[in-house]
Design a protein around this motif. Structure first.
Motif, PDB file in Angstrom:
ATOM      1  N   ARG A 117      -5.736  -8.574  -0.924  1.00 32.74           N
ATOM      2  CA  ARG A 117      -6.556  -7.623  -0.152  1.00 32.74           C
ATOM      3  C   ARG A 117      -6.091  -6.208  -0.447  1.00 32.74           C
ATOM      4  NH1 ARG A 117      -8.004  -6.545   6.282  1.00 32.74           N
ATOM      5  NH2 ARG A 117      -9.967  -7.581   5.837  1.00 32.74           N
ATOM      6  N   LEU A 118      -7.053  -5.325  -0.757  1.00 30.86           N
ATOM      7  CA  LEU A 118      -6.809  -3.904  -0.945  1.00 30.86           C
ATOM      8  C   LEU A 118      -7.708  -3.115   0.014  1.00 30.86           C
ATOM      9  CD1 LEU A 118      -6.897  -3.689  -4.860  1.00 30.86           C
ATOM     10  CD2 LEU A 118      -4.842  -3.683  -3.424  1.00 30.86           C
ATOM     11  N   SER A 119      -7.279  -1.884   0.340  1.00 26.71           N
ATOM     12  CA  SER A 119      -8.123  -0.980   1.147  1.00 26.71           C
ATOM     13  C   SER A 119      -8.225   0.337   0.384  1.00 26.71           C
ATOM     14  CB  SER A 119      -7.524  -0.776   2.540  1.00 26.71           C
ATOM     15  OG  SER A 119      -6.170  -0.360   2.467  1.00 26.71           O
ATOM     16  N   PRO A 120      -9.202   0.436  -0.517  1.00 25.39           N
ATOM     17  CA  PRO A 120      -9.201   1.533  -1.487  1.00 25.39           C
ATOM     18  C   PRO A 120      -9.657   2.886  -0.984  1.00 25.39           C
ATOM     19  CG  PRO A 120     -11.099   0.114  -1.832  1.00 25.39           C
ATOM     20  CD  PRO A 120     -10.258  -0.547  -0.785  1.00 25.39           C
ATOM     21  N   ASN A 121     -10.214   2.976   0.185  1.00 27.08           N
ATOM     22  CA  ASN A 121     -10.879   4.220   0.531  1.00 27.08           C
ATOM     23  C   ASN A 121     -10.336   4.846   1.799  1.00 27.08           C
ATOM     24  OD1 ASN A 121     -12.647   6.310   0.512  1.00 27.08           O
ATOM     25  ND2 ASN A 121     -14.467   5.132   0.960  1.00 27.08           N
ATOM     26  N   GLY A 122      -9.724   6.004   1.672  1.00 25.68           N
ATOM     27  CA  GLY A 122      -9.390   6.800   2.834  1.00 25.68           C
ATOM     28  C   GLY A 122      -8.013   6.555   3.413  1.00 25.68           C
ATOM     29  N   ASP A 137       0.833  -1.205   0.000  1.00 21.86           N
ATOM     30  CA  ASP A 137       0.000   0.000   0.000  1.00 21.86           C
ATOM     31  C   ASP A 137       0.867   1.255   0.000  1.00 21.86           C
ATOM     32  OD1 ASP A 137      -2.594   0.977  -0.144  1.00 21.86           O
ATOM     33  OD2 ASP A 137      -2.929   0.953   2.019  1.00 21.86           O
ATOM     34  N   GLN A 138       2.025   1.202   0.649  1.00 20.45           N
ATOM     35  CA  GLN A 138       2.944   2.340   0.664  1.00 20.45           C
ATOM     36  C   GLN A 138       3.517   2.608  -0.731  1.00 20.45           C
ATOM     37  OE1 GLN A 138       5.781   1.210   3.763  1.00 20.45           O
ATOM     38  NE2 GLN A 138       4.048   0.746   5.118  1.00 20.45           N
ATOM     39  N   PHE A 139       3.626   1.568  -1.542  1.00 21.96           N
ATOM     40  CA  PHE A 139       4.032   1.741  -2.936  1.00 21.96           C
ATOM     41  C   PHE A 139       2.867   2.234  -3.794  1.00 21.96           C
ATOM     42  CE2 PHE A 139       7.895  -0.428  -1.897  1.00 21.96           C
ATOM     43  CZ  PHE A 139       8.785  -0.182  -2.928  1.00 21.96           C
ATOM     44  N   LEU A 140       1.650   1.775  -3.473  1.00 20.18           N
ATOM     45  CA  LEU A 140       0.502   2.121  -4.306  1.00 20.18           C
ATOM     46  C   LEU A 140       0.143   3.605  -4.238  1.00 20.18           C
ATOM     47  CD1 LEU A 140      -1.963  -0.838  -3.558  1.00 20.18           C
ATOM     48  CD2 LEU A 140      -0.800  -0.374  -5.731  1.00 20.18           C
ATOM     49  N   ALA A 195      -7.191   0.747 -11.692  1.00 24.13           N
ATOM     50  CA  ALA A 195      -6.074   0.193 -12.457  1.00 24.13           C
ATOM     51  C   ALA A 195      -5.493  -1.040 -11.777  1.00 24.13           C
ATOM     52  CB  ALA A 195      -4.987   1.254 -12.643  1.00 24.13           C
ATOM     53  N   ALA A 196      -5.380  -0.990 -10.452  1.00 23.27           N
ATOM     54  CA  ALA A 196      -4.858  -2.148  -9.717  1.00 23.27           C
ATOM     55  C   ALA A 196      -5.775  -3.352  -9.897  1.00 23.27           C
ATOM     56  CB  ALA A 196      -4.718  -1.807  -8.236  1.00 23.27           C
ATOM     57  N   ALA A 197      -7.091  -3.135  -9.797  1.00 24.83           N
ATOM     58  CA  ALA A 197      -8.047  -4.232  -9.955  1.00 24.83           C
ATOM     59  C   ALA A 197      -7.991  -4.823 -11.358  1.00 24.83           C
ATOM     60  CB  ALA A 197      -9.454  -3.734  -9.640  1.00 24.83           C
ATOM     61  N   ARG A 226       3.217   2.828  -9.954  1.00 27.21           N
ATOM     62  CA  ARG A 226       2.951   2.582  -8.537  1.00 27.21           C
ATOM     63  C   ARG A 226       2.262   1.235  -8.283  1.00 27.21           C
ATOM     64  NH1 ARG A 226      -0.587   6.465  -6.832  1.00 27.21           N
ATOM     65  NH2 ARG A 226      -0.549   7.763  -8.703  1.00 27.21           N
ATOM     66  N   ILE A 227       1.565   0.700  -9.278  1.00 27.90           N
ATOM     67  CA  ILE A 227       0.968  -0.627  -9.090  1.00 27.90           C
ATOM     68  C   ILE A 227       1.932  -1.745  -9.476  1.00 27.90           C
ATOM     69  CG2 ILE A 227      -1.362   0.284  -9.460  1.00 27.90           C
ATOM     70  CD1 ILE A 227      -1.373  -1.133 -12.189  1.00 27.90           C
ATOM     71  N   ARG A 228       3.122  -1.390  -9.915  1.00 26.66           N
ATOM     72  CA  ARG A 228       4.067  -2.399 -10.424  1.00 26.66           C
ATOM     73  C   ARG A 228       4.473  -3.409  -9.354  1.00 26.66           C
ATOM     74  NH1 ARG A 228       6.627  -1.928 -15.074  1.00 26.66           N
ATOM     75  NH2 ARG A 228       6.452   0.358 -15.046  1.00 26.66           N
ATOM     76  N   LEU A 229       4.772  -2.935  -8.140  1.00 21.39           N
ATOM     77  CA  LEU A 229       5.181  -3.890  -7.106  1.00 21.39           C
ATOM     78  C   LEU A 229       4.036  -4.848  -6.791  1.00 21.39           C
ATOM     79  CD1 LEU A 229       7.415  -4.817  -5.164  1.00 21.39           C
ATOM     80  CD2 LEU A 229       6.335  -3.388  -3.414  1.00 21.39           C
ATOM     81  N   LEU A 230       2.816  -4.336  -6.688  1.00 19.67           N
ATOM     82  CA  LEU A 230       1.656  -5.198  -6.448  1.00 19.67           C
ATOM     83  C   LEU A 230       1.550  -6.278  -7.520  1.00 19.67           C
ATOM     84  CD1 LEU A 230      -1.130  -5.973  -5.203  1.00 19.67           C
ATOM     85  CD2 LEU A 230      -2.118  -4.186  -6.666  1.00 19.67           C
ATOM     86  N   THR A 231       1.665  -5.899  -8.770  1.00 23.78           N
ATOM     87  CA  THR A 231       1.508  -6.889  -9.842  1.00 23.78           C
ATOM     88  C   THR A 231       2.676  -7.867  -9.868  1.00 23.78           C
ATOM     89  OG1 THR A 231       2.455  -5.355 -11.475  1.00 23.78           O
ATOM     90  CG2 THR A 231       0.075  -5.381 -11.234  1.00 23.78           C
ATOM     91  N   GLU A 232       3.886  -7.390  -9.560  1.00 25.07           N
ATOM     92  CA  GLU A 232       5.033  -8.302  -9.548  1.00 25.07           C
ATOM     93  C   GLU A 232       4.942  -9.296  -8.395  1.00 25.07           C
ATOM     94  OE1 GLU A 232       8.416  -5.536 -11.789  1.00 25.07           O
ATOM     95  OE2 GLU A 232       8.612  -5.959  -9.640  1.00 25.07           O
ATOM     96  N   VAL A 233       4.539  -8.819  -7.220  1.00 20.61           N
ATOM     97  CA  VAL A 233       4.364  -9.735  -6.093  1.00 20.61           C
ATOM     98  C   VAL A 233       3.274 -10.759  -6.417  1.00 20.61           C
ATOM     99  CG1 VAL A 233       3.520  -9.912  -3.713  1.00 20.61           C
ATOM    100  CG2 VAL A 233       5.199  -8.154  -4.314  1.00 20.61           C
TER     101      VAL A 233
END
Length: 363
Positions: free
Chosen positions: A225-230, A181-184, A246-248, A202-209
């Motif tokens: 798991r994502l926490s998209p709001n707030g 999330d800190q990368f996102l 984009a992440a989804a 910014r979504i690159r680390l998520l997709t690579e992991v």
């Protein structure tokens, strides 16, 4: 439309109902982050859930900064998880291991005094929970590009270890202000390389992991798991619709088994979000099963399924005080209230001593 009590298949996992148990840190492992026998009883009591998503479980010592939380990087941890998983399976349940790297919110005292890692050299707000009490967070070290293969290898090992322990799959924790999330999000990611700047970067680390884990154990046993709001733990984004949409879409392209969202509503327990719900955007972008979480009661959960907003609902705190939550929902029985003072304590009180409906009626 389906109801909470209807079965669902997520990837390779057949769930007997759509009442999932959300990840809940409970602090009952050892100081060396090894699961303990009391955890066998705790998870077995809750095997009525369609799928249990375990408490957040560290992929490495570097990434784990919560007292008495379990890990999944060592052989000893794998062996200690085996009886937990076996008991859940013998009780007819399914259980998925949540893989956790906390990033900048790991206090140096957990890692031989070393600075935590993050997308950029930032410091989390508030204070860290440590074995010596609460302490100020330390400034994180921005993770160099040449160390990312090492991080991916940690996720690979943890995912393979989870399958070796018998888990039905894993969930990558990319939410709640932790490392991914800190990368996102753009208020913590100040990078100017291929992991920062644009949403695509910014979504690159998520997709690579996620791709690494999917390649290791199969995309049909990989969830996110994502926490998209707030804002959460000081992590926020200026355009969450675009970012998480984009992440989804990227996760959908990989073909993961499920996506779970922690998104508090306007009356959320831990504060109101500062943006309208992002879940509808994600619903359009993600083709697989979508699980919603945060502050749902049974009526709201049924409504979310009926409206097509979700395919299942993950309940957190209701599972703390109601080990037989599925039965209570099915019979419209009252729910017991959990005791916050024992959420993270190290004993059976407030952990395995909440009575079932049958036990309460017999008392």
């Amino acid at each position: 439309m389906p109801s909470l009590n209807d079965p669902i298949r997520i990837g390779a996992i057949d769930a007997k109902n759509r009442i999932f148990m959300a990840p809940l840190t409970r602090g009952r492992a050892t100081r060396e982050h090894v699961p303990t026998p009391i955890m066998v009883e705790y998870y077995t009591q809750r095997a009525g859930a369609g799928v249990i998503l375990t408490e957040a479980t560290g992929i490495s010592q570097e990434g784990l900064g919560w007292p008495y939380a379990p890990g999944i990087w060592s052989d000893e941890q794998v062996e200690a998880w085996k009886p937990v998983v076996k008991a859940v399976h013998e009780s007819g349940g399914r259980i998925v291991c949540q893989l956790w790297h906390m990033g900048r919110v790991v206090h140096p005292s957990f890692n031989d005094g070393k600075a935590p890692i993050s997308s950029s050299a930032t410091t989390a707000p508030d204070e860290a929970h440590t074995y010596e009490g609460k302490q100020p967070y330390a400034e994180a070290r921005a993770l160099p590009v040449d160390e990312i293969p090492r991080l991916l290898a940690d996720y690979d090992r943890a995912a393979r270890n989870a399958i070796a322990a018998g888990f039905d799959g894993v969930q990558i924790h990319a939410a709640n202000g932790y490392l991914i999330d800190q990368f996102l999000r753009d208020n913590t990611n100040h990078r100017d390389d291929r992991y920062g700047g644009s949403i695509e970067n910014r979504i690159r680390l998520l997709t690579e992991v996620t791709q690494t884990v999917a390649d290791a154990i199969g995309k049909d046993r990989t969830g996110v798991r994502l926490s998209p709001n707030g804002q959460i733990q000081g992590v926020d984004d200026s355009n969450p619709d675009a970012l998480f949409g984009a992440a989804a879409a990227a996760l959908s392209k990989i073909g993961i088994a499920f996506l779970e969202l922690r998104e508090p509503g306007p009356n959320g327990t831990f504060g109101k979000p500062n943006h309208p719900p992002v879940a509808p955007v994600i619903r359009q972008a993600f083709d697989g099963p979508l699980i919603l979480n945060s502050d749902y009661d049974p009526a709201a959960a049924e409504a979310a399924l009926a409206d097509g907003k979700a395919d299942a609902i993950a309940f957190g705190r209701p599972f703390i005080a109601n080990p037989d939550l599925v039965e209570r929902i099915a019979t419209h029985a009252p729910l017991q209230k959990d005791v916050q003072a024992t959420w993270y304590s190290q004993g059976p009180e407030g952990y395995i001593d909440y009575p079932t409906l049958t036990e309460s009626q017999a008392a």
